[in-house]
Design an enzyme around this catalytic site. Sequence first.
Site, PDB file in Angstrom:
ATOM      1  N   GLU A 169      30.879  15.219   6.441  1.00  0.00           N
ATOM      2  CA  GLU A 169      31.001  15.620   5.040  1.00  0.00           C
ATOM      3  C   GLU A 169      31.356  14.405   4.186  1.00  0.00           C
ATOM      4  O   GLU A 169      32.328  13.713   4.473  1.00  0.00           O
ATOM      5  CB  GLU A 169      32.087  16.693   4.898  1.00  0.00           C
ATOM      6  CG  GLU A 169      32.217  17.278   3.502  1.00  0.00           C
ATOM      7  CD  GLU A 169      33.161  18.480   3.483  1.00  0.00           C
ATOM      8  OE1 GLU A 169      32.678  19.617   3.438  1.00  0.00           O
ATOM      9  OE2 GLU A 169      34.393  18.269   3.539  1.00  0.00           O
ATOM     10  N   TYR A 208      28.175  16.005  -3.767  1.00  0.00           N
ATOM     11  CA  TYR A 208      28.665  16.536  -2.485  1.00  0.00           C
ATOM     12  C   TYR A 208      27.514  16.538  -1.487  1.00  0.00           C
ATOM     13  O   TYR A 208      26.395  16.955  -1.813  1.00  0.00           O
ATOM     14  CB  TYR A 208      29.192  17.959  -2.663  1.00  0.00           C
ATOM     15  CG  TYR A 208      29.587  18.618  -1.345  1.00  0.00           C
ATOM     16  CD1 TYR A 208      30.875  18.481  -0.840  1.00  0.00           C
ATOM     17  CD2 TYR A 208      28.654  19.336  -0.600  1.00  0.00           C
ATOM     18  CE1 TYR A 208      31.229  19.047   0.366  1.00  0.00           C
ATOM     19  CE2 TYR A 208      29.001  19.912   0.615  1.00  0.00           C
ATOM     20  CZ  TYR A 208      30.291  19.767   1.091  1.00  0.00           C
ATOM     21  OH  TYR A 208      30.638  20.322   2.300  1.00  0.00           O
TER      22      TYR A 208
END
Lengths: 290, 388
Positions: B185, B100
Amino acid sequence: MSVLGDEKTRVVVTGATGRQGSFHLGQMLEFGTRVVAGVTPGRQGQEVSGVPVYDTVETAVEKHGANAAVVFVPGTLAKDSVMECIDAGVPLVVVISEHVPLHDAMVINAFAAERGTTIVGPNTYGLCAPSARCKIGIPPNSIFQSGPVGVVARSGTLSYELVGSLTDAGLGQTTVVGMGGDRVAGLNFIDMLKRFERDPETEVVVLIGEIGGTAEEEAAEYIKGMSKPVIAYLAGKSAPPGKRMGHAGAIIERGRGTFESKVSALTAGGAKVAQLPWEVAPLVKGALKA
Amino acid sequence: MKLYEYMAKGVLAESGVPIPRGRLCRTPEEAAAACRDLGPVAVKAQVLVGGRGKAGGIKVADTPQAAEAAARQILGMDLKGYTVGSVYCEQKLSISQEIYLSLTFDPSAKRPMLIASASGGMAIEEVPEKAIIKRGIPVAWGLQPYMAYQVARRIGLGATLAREFSDIATKLYRAFVRLDAELVEINPLAVVDGHIMAADARLNVDDDAMARHGDLPKTDEATPLEAKVRALGLAFVQLDGDIAVMANGAGITMATLDVMQHYGGKPMNFLDAGGGSATGPTAEALAILVSTRPKAVLVNIFGGITRCDDVARAIVQVRQNQPAAKDVPLVVRLVGTNEAEGHAILRGAGIDAFRSMQQAAERVVALAGEGLAGAEAARGDTEGDLAG
């Protein structure tokens, strides 16, 4: 006494010849604020409500000893105006401008931190110290009265509503400050709570918050160590969950940010949380008697 | 403003970040063709809401026939209220690790922040706090490669992957600043054959900075009614109830909804008419609200700069010009500058005007036949309630 802005505050208005700037310059004068100069590039030599206008903030500081600035320029131009104020050595800059880009707000704050400048806003109504007749910003003049209550808020008109209700109940204010509604703001709740805690005139503090972000939860931690009572009101109980910003939002907030989280944090911190707007004044009255 | 995945991937590719091969498709036939060129693909719905995978918006297809069938299923489907208009067909990946990575801002520290975890993917929000690294980024210098490299090592990446991670993160940071993004993101940042690539991408551009990004494609999540009111420059969100609400300022608008709900009313919307002085957009917005035929309308104005008599005139005008408005009960709470004049104008037009927010909220809930007061109104004894 007040905690921000006093009798010695000499204000320069940037964007002074614009529609908002010129109107509020007049309103501030009417309230009693020492507005010493306006700034609009290219308009040096003009006057607004009898106040001289200059091309640069630097000149306004040199000629009039301005020690506070209020910025009315449009959002995308605000960064330049605020940085000009900081660079000219103005120690307090109130940024009324709405829609200031997020990255600009971060740059402004980084420069202010380097120079030790206090930034209020952006997207704020400003501040008011009634006993010093010092209003820097846009709230209606009629709602304020001098007294022992310190008020710090995120939202503008909700502040007017609650400050008005305090004044109606005979509860005057030492200083009323709006931090502004943007996600990255200069002065925050804790900065103001510290000032109110130190100020001998402030006896009770009213904190007006709303859902989103974690500023109220962080303030609650500080309130634990405060000697003065804090009354809080929070807007957004009925609001549906906000549109989420990716997973990052959840990772940062970790369950904080909701109405329930803020109420429980503030209550645990020792603040009294009013359920309805008109409960704030009676709670303040009760805290003053205690 | 959120960008669609395919747009965000375009930005990544321009910035030099490795992405899987993929193609935007608007018909099942295009999806079949994409699969013929790319091999096995993931057919991914292009929507602005999250959680599309769990909602059936992503299907894997190994053959052109399967891709065509998947696209046929996904195109036009309703995903959380949004109709899918296109799919992005992307080469199927064999992923050995999901990382992530995001860049966003830290409101407390007032600076950008890098967030990373070695356990990315759909369950990222359940990953324990200690397995997530947050690194503040100095505004003046930006993200330097060593900072991202440190983060990569701290989440446990080996030297080679950490170098790739650092390279990708610094490139993303430049895009983050250049595009005035509030969020970039990458979840997951996928390890495929020992190298890292961005398998998904989310990029939100700051609405307040859109003026300097005229070249970006426009996307819009708004419902048609929301779009109509927002075109007036006002903040508007549609809700589930049936009492229309208008107030000036976000905080007081929220408080108005809270107070109304306290008395049992169900708000239809959030409409912040702004703190400014212009009554024109206010009247137009009110006209739009009335045209949706709510059970009742509550207007809550604290006049500072806004003058109450101007607001009252605007309201009366809407009532006169809109045939529908005559049948919709209207309650106005008006205080501040020129309050007495405003109240006189409203009363003259037969509109309820209050000074107290409490009374106005109780009244509108009663008129809409909701809450406790509504139940009493149904029995025909509202007047006693209003006296208080």
